[in-house]
Write an enzyme that holds these catalytic residues in place. Structure first.
Site, mmCIF file in Angstrom:
data_model
loop_
_atom_site.group_PDB
_atom_site.id
_atom_site.type_symbol
_atom_site.label_atom_id
_atom_site.label_comp_id
_atom_site.label_asym_id
_atom_site.label_seq_id
_atom_site.Cartn_x
_atom_site.Cartn_y
_atom_site.Cartn_z
ATOM 1 C CB THR A 28 -37.412 -48.764 67.398
ATOM 2 O OG1 THR A 28 -37.894 -48.048 68.534
ATOM 3 C CG2 THR A 28 -38.619 -49.286 66.646
ATOM 4 C CE1 TYR A 59 -39.696 -45.427 63.790
ATOM 5 C CE2 TYR A 59 -39.842 -45.691 66.168
ATOM 6 C CZ TYR A 59 -39.091 -45.623 65.019
ATOM 7 O OH TYR A 59 -37.726 -45.769 65.077
ATOM 8 N N GLY A 113 -33.039 -36.165 56.008
ATOM 9 C CA GLY A 113 -31.573 -36.023 56.043
ATOM 10 C C GLY A 113 -31.166 -34.720 55.360
ATOM 11 C CG PHE A 152 -44.218 -33.607 77.179
ATOM 12 C CD1 PHE A 152 -44.759 -32.335 77.064
ATOM 13 C CD2 PHE A 152 -43.384 -34.061 76.154
ATOM 14 C CE1 PHE A 152 -44.482 -31.527 75.965
ATOM 15 C CE2 PHE A 152 -43.111 -33.267 75.053
ATOM 16 C CZ PHE A 152 -43.652 -31.997 74.954
ATOM 17 C CG PHE A 199 -33.787 -49.103 74.894
ATOM 18 C CD1 PHE A 199 -33.410 -50.255 74.209
ATOM 19 C CD2 PHE A 199 -34.816 -49.202 75.799
ATOM 20 C CE1 PHE A 199 -34.044 -51.476 74.438
ATOM 21 C CE2 PHE A 199 -35.458 -50.428 76.043
ATOM 22 C CZ PHE A 199 -35.063 -51.557 75.361
ATOM 23 C CG ASP A 211 -30.799 -39.749 53.134
ATOM 24 O OD1 ASP A 211 -30.336 -40.067 54.247
ATOM 25 O OD2 ASP A 211 -31.831 -39.051 53.000
ATOM 26 C CG ASN A 212 -36.057 -39.587 51.070
ATOM 27 O OD1 ASN A 212 -35.474 -39.071 52.020
ATOM 28 N ND2 ASN A 212 -37.265 -40.100 51.183
ATOM 29 C CG LEU A 213 -30.786 -35.662 50.379
ATOM 30 C CD1 LEU A 213 -30.135 -34.661 49.426
ATOM 31 C CD2 LEU A 213 -29.887 -35.829 51.613
ATOM 32 C CG LEU A 250 -35.458 -35.088 77.562
ATOM 33 C CD1 LEU A 250 -36.552 -34.165 78.078
ATOM 34 C CD2 LEU A 250 -35.262 -36.260 78.531
HETATM 35 N N1 UFG Z 1 -40.040 -35.138 76.859
HETATM 36 C C1 UFG Z 1 -40.385 -33.997 77.560
HETATM 37 N N2 UFG Z 1 -40.306 -32.794 76.910
HETATM 38 C C2 UFG Z 1 -39.890 -32.671 75.616
HETATM 39 C C3 UFG Z 1 -39.523 -33.846 74.913
HETATM 40 C C4 UFG Z 1 -39.614 -35.070 75.580
HETATM 41 O O1 UFG Z 1 -40.777 -34.062 78.739
HETATM 42 O O2 UFG Z 1 -39.847 -31.545 75.091
HETATM 43 C C5 UFG Z 1 -40.098 -36.442 77.547
HETATM 44 C C6 UFG Z 1 -41.056 -37.401 76.891
HETATM 45 O O3 UFG Z 1 -42.377 -37.218 77.367
HETATM 46 C C7 UFG Z 1 -40.454 -38.738 77.273
HETATM 47 C C8 UFG Z 1 -38.938 -38.459 77.333
HETATM 48 O O4 UFG Z 1 -38.829 -37.051 77.468
HETATM 49 O O5 UFG Z 1 -40.896 -39.107 78.548
HETATM 50 C C9 UFG Z 1 -38.197 -38.904 76.090
HETATM 51 O O6 UFG Z 1 -38.861 -38.401 74.952
HETATM 52 P P1 UFG Z 1 -38.217 -38.399 73.493
HETATM 53 O O7 UFG Z 1 -39.215 -37.736 72.574
HETATM 54 O O8 UFG Z 1 -36.844 -37.833 73.527
HETATM 55 O O9 UFG Z 1 -38.072 -39.946 73.144
HETATM 56 P P2 UFG Z 1 -39.171 -41.099 73.122
HETATM 57 O O10 UFG Z 1 -38.891 -41.959 74.329
HETATM 58 O O11 UFG Z 1 -40.546 -40.599 72.988
HETATM 59 O O12 UFG Z 1 -38.875 -41.786 71.739
HETATM 60 C C10 UFG Z 1 -37.677 -42.459 71.482
HETATM 61 C C11 UFG Z 1 -37.314 -42.391 70.004
HETATM 62 C C12 UFG Z 1 -38.327 -43.116 69.173
HETATM 63 C C13 UFG Z 1 -38.529 -44.490 69.704
HETATM 64 C C14 UFG Z 1 -38.908 -44.432 71.163
HETATM 65 C C15 UFG Z 1 -39.096 -45.770 71.767
HETATM 66 O O13 UFG Z 1 -37.248 -41.044 69.597
HETATM 67 O O14 UFG Z 1 -37.890 -43.178 67.837
HETATM 68 O O15 UFG Z 1 -37.868 -43.774 71.872
HETATM 69 O O16 UFG Z 1 -39.952 -45.636 72.854
HETATM 70 F F1 UFG Z 1 -39.509 -45.109 69.058
#
Ligand code: UFG
Length: 334
Positions: free
Chosen positions: A121, A145, A35, A212, A173, A30-32, A194
């Site tokens: 992913t 990504y 992490g 959001f 997921f 790991d490059n930390l 989230l």
């Molecule tokens: N959300 C909010 N408020 C926040 C954070 C998130 O409403 O403060 C919502 C987002 O809009 C989204 C849902 O919660 O609708 C989930 O968001 P996350 O950021 O938790 O996760 P993502 O679905 O955006 O992303 C995740 C992984 C990624 C991966 C992706 C695949 O973190 O690495 O799923 O779609 F690529």
């Protein structure tokens, strides 16, 4: 020995614990950069791991691992994983994720290591054409990504045909929750996900949790995701590794619960589990968020014999315990 790249990170560290519990010998590389050294110290207390600090963008670093240790199989997590960041800085993602993995694969082939479990992913699918998403769903990523990971999947396919390198690609997921004993957990800076963001709003920092967008085409207007528990995910990596060792063939599996939860549902479950009101407001949509993503994980269930055991309540309560630890750590540093 098993080489785990990115073992100081969120999913990597949980998988290291699972593999240690099953009696495997582990080397973590790991490059930390994202992490944490504290995570490595914790893992060293749990079992016998070796740690090498290094960067996949530097092939000499990874060559050293294969020269020093007798590695049979690689579990590869090391990557950047922020969707939004990948859109504004794609160079960083192709350099680290794609080029870094190319170095890893080259080094593996040169050292005659021909088995890898890869952290892919559901972002490789892009905007869903149908749900639940199975492994045959077209892959048209909508951000760098997802594209950086899809290119890796493609390299692995070509390297199997040409060099006999066998790979299991695991398309996760949304990963949630933490180690049940809070030894390791989700520790991102900045945090964008989230569940940790909802939980951080409960600590009296004055931060209001932001939803959001609530005008999506879903029953309550908020986005739907499939939240798979990180300990269940770690178990899937072990099963994939054992399948690879047994069958010596390449394959790809979705990992999710097959159940979609909306942002509002997750928020409500957090309030229930914590038994408190959490400050919340609805703001603009976040660009690039698909309305609805959830998995068809039938293939992992039938072939790997994987069965997710923890639900969203379990994930939220383990994430909360970990978040309390993080908060006390941060306060101790003030
Ligand atoms: N959300 C909010 N408020 C926040 C954070 C998130 O409403 O403060 C919502 C987002 O809009 C989204 C849902 O919660 O609708 C989930 O968001 P996350 O950021 O938790 O996760 P993502 O679905 O955006 O992303 C995740 C992984 C990624 C991966 C992706 C695949 O973190 O690495 O799923 O779609 F690529």
């Amino acid at each position: 020995m098993i080489l785990v790249t990115g073992g100081a990170g969120y999913i990597g560290s949980h998988t290291v614990i699972n593999l240690l519990d099953a009696g495997y010998d582990i080397v973590v590389f790991d490059n930390l950069e994202t992490g944490h050294i504290e995570t490595i110290e914790t893992l060293k207390q749990i079992g016998n791991i070796k740690f090498l600090k290094g960067d996949l963008r530097n092939i000499d670093d990874i060559n050293k691992v294969f020269e020093t240790y007798d590695i049979d199989v690689v579990v590869h997590f090391a990557a950047f994983s922020l969707v939004g960041e990948s859109v504004v800085n794609p160079l960083k993602y192709y350099r680290n994720n794609t080029f870094g993995t190319l170095n890893l694969l080259e080094s593996m082939i040169n050292h005659d290591v021909k088995k890898i479990v890869f952290s892919s992913t559901c972002a490789t699918y892009g905007e869903p054409e149908y749900t639940p998403i199975d492994e045959k769903h077209p892959q048209n990523p909508i951000n760098a990504y997802g594209a950086s990971k899809l290119m890796i999947e493609r390299m692995m396919k070509d390297f199997d045909a040409a060099y006999g390198l066998k790979s299991i690609k695991l398309r996760y997921f949304n990963v949630a929750g933490c180690d049940k004993l809070s030894r390791v957990g989700e520790w991102h800076d900045p945090e964008t996900h989230l569940i940790p963001n909802i939980l951080k709003s409960t600590f009296g920092t004055g931060q209001t949790f932001k939803i959001f967008g609530d005008d999506y085409d879903t029953p309550d207007g908020t986005c739907i995701r499939d939240y798979v528990n990180v300990e269940d995910l770690a178990q899937a990596h072990r099963l994939a590794l054992e399948y690879l060792n047994r069958e010596n063939k390449s394959d790809v599996f979705n990992l999710g619960t097959e159940k979609g939860d909306s942002v509002k549902t997750v928020f409500n479950v957090c309030e229930q589990v914590l038994n408190k009101k959490i400050p919340v407001e609805v703001v603009e949509r976040r660009p690039g968020d698909p309305a609805k993503l959830y998995a068809d994980a039938g293939k992992a269930k039938s072939i790997l014999k994987w069965q997710p055991e923890r639900n969203i309540e379990n994930s939220i309560s383990s994430a909360y315990k970990w978040e309390c630890r993080l908060q006390s750590k941060e306060n101790a540093h003030v």
